[in-house]
Design a protein around this motif. Structure first.
Motif, PDB file in Angstrom:
ATOM      1  N   MET A  85     -10.663   3.985   0.069  1.00  0.00           N
ATOM      2  CA  MET A  85     -10.614   5.203   0.891  1.00  0.00           C
ATOM      3  C   MET A  85      -9.304   5.300   1.675  1.00  0.00           C
ATOM      4  O   MET A  85      -8.781   6.400   1.858  1.00  0.00           O
ATOM      5  CB  MET A  85     -11.815   5.274   1.838  1.00  0.00           C
ATOM      6  N   SER A  86      -8.755   4.182   2.103  1.00  0.00           N
ATOM      7  CA  SER A  86      -7.467   4.254   2.815  1.00  0.00           C
ATOM      8  C   SER A  86      -6.370   4.709   1.860  1.00  0.00           C
ATOM      9  O   SER A  86      -5.484   5.472   2.250  1.00  0.00           O
ATOM     10  CB  SER A  86      -7.128   2.918   3.469  1.00  0.00           C
ATOM     11  N   ILE A  87      -6.425   4.282   0.619  1.00  0.00           N
ATOM     12  CA  ILE A  87      -5.450   4.720  -0.384  1.00  0.00           C
ATOM     13  C   ILE A  87      -5.661   6.200  -0.699  1.00  0.00           C
ATOM     14  O   ILE A  87      -4.704   6.975  -0.766  1.00  0.00           O
ATOM     15  CB  ILE A  87      -5.533   3.853  -1.655  1.00  0.00           C
ATOM     16  N   GLU A 113      -6.986   8.525   1.199  1.00  0.00           N
ATOM     17  CA  GLU A 113      -6.540   9.338   2.338  1.00  0.00           C
ATOM     18  C   GLU A 113      -5.012   9.391   2.402  1.00  0.00           C
ATOM     19  O   GLU A 113      -4.441  10.426   2.729  1.00  0.00           O
ATOM     20  CB  GLU A 113      -7.126   8.802   3.649  1.00  0.00           C
ATOM     21  N   GLY A 114      -4.363   8.290   2.080  1.00  0.00           N
ATOM     22  CA  GLY A 114      -2.906   8.279   2.047  1.00  0.00           C
ATOM     23  C   GLY A 114      -2.344   9.214   0.992  1.00  0.00           C
ATOM     24  O   GLY A 114      -1.363   9.923   1.218  1.00  0.00           O
ATOM     25  N   ILE A 171       0.736   4.055  -2.854  1.00  0.00           N
ATOM     26  CA  ILE A 171       0.390   5.454  -2.563  1.00  0.00           C
ATOM     27  C   ILE A 171       1.455   6.382  -3.137  1.00  0.00           C
ATOM     28  O   ILE A 171       1.128   7.399  -3.757  1.00  0.00           O
ATOM     29  CB  ILE A 171       0.198   5.670  -1.044  1.00  0.00           C
ATOM     30  N   ASP A 180     -13.729   0.649   1.483  1.00  0.00           N
ATOM     31  CA  ASP A 180     -12.848   0.894   2.627  1.00  0.00           C
ATOM     32  C   ASP A 180     -11.374   0.809   2.226  1.00  0.00           C
ATOM     33  O   ASP A 180     -10.546   1.581   2.715  1.00  0.00           O
ATOM     34  CB  ASP A 180     -13.153  -0.046   3.790  1.00  0.00           C
ATOM     35  N   GLN A 181     -11.035  -0.080   1.305  1.00  0.00           N
ATOM     36  CA  GLN A 181      -9.655  -0.172   0.840  1.00  0.00           C
ATOM     37  C   GLN A 181      -9.288   1.026  -0.031  1.00  0.00           C
ATOM     38  O   GLN A 181      -8.198   1.580   0.106  1.00  0.00           O
ATOM     39  CB  GLN A 181      -9.434  -1.473   0.072  1.00  0.00           C
ATOM     40  N   ILE A 239       0.828  -1.211   0.000  1.00  0.00           N
ATOM     41  CA  ILE A 239       0.000   0.000   0.000  1.00  0.00           C
ATOM     42  C   ILE A 239       0.863   1.263   0.000  1.00  0.00           C
ATOM     43  O   ILE A 239       0.597   2.200  -0.757  1.00  0.00           O
ATOM     44  CB  ILE A 239      -0.978   0.010   1.198  1.00  0.00           C
ATOM     45  N   LYS A 240       1.897   1.281   0.829  1.00  0.00           N
ATOM     46  CA  LYS A 240       2.746   2.478   0.910  1.00  0.00           C
ATOM     47  C   LYS A 240       3.390   2.775  -0.439  1.00  0.00           C
ATOM     48  O   LYS A 240       3.397   3.924  -0.900  1.00  0.00           O
ATOM     49  CB  LYS A 240       3.817   2.294   1.985  1.00  0.00           C
TER      50      LYS A 240
END
Length: 75
Positions: free
Chosen positions: A46-48, A50-51, A7, A43-44, A3-4
Motif C-alpha cells: 500500500m505504501s508503494i 500510494e507513492g 516507485i 502495508d508495504q 522504494i523511491k
C-alpha cells in the motif's frame, strides 16, 4: 529495495501501458505485485501503491500546468 526508485520505475511502466493502467485503476495491489513479481505484506504494497498514485497525479498536474503555460504564451 530502494522504494523511491521502485516507485519511479513502476510509475513509468504503468504510464506507458494502457492495459496496466486499467489493471492499476481496478486493483492497484494486484498490479503492483505482478510488476514486482513478489507477494509483499499489504502495508508495504500500500505504501508503494500510494507513492505511485501520488507520482502519477503530480505528473498529470505538471502536464496540465505546462499546457496552460502554452495558452498564456500565445497572443
Amino acid at each position: 529495495m530502494d522504494i523511491k526508485a521502485k516507485i519511479e520505475e513502476l510509475t513509468e511502466k504503468i504510464k506507458g501501458d494502457k492495459d496496466l493502467q486499467e489493471k492499476f485503476k481496478s486493483n492497484p495491489v494486484a498490479a503492483v505485485e505482478s510488476l514486482l513479481g513478489v507477494d509483499l505484506p499489504d502495508d508495504q504494497i500500500m505504501s508503494i501503491v500510494e507513492g505511485i498514485k501520488a507520482k502519477i497525479n503530480l505528473d498529470n498536474i505538471g502536464d496540465a500546468l505546462g499546457a496552460l503555460g502554452g495558452l498564456f504564451g500565445k497572443k
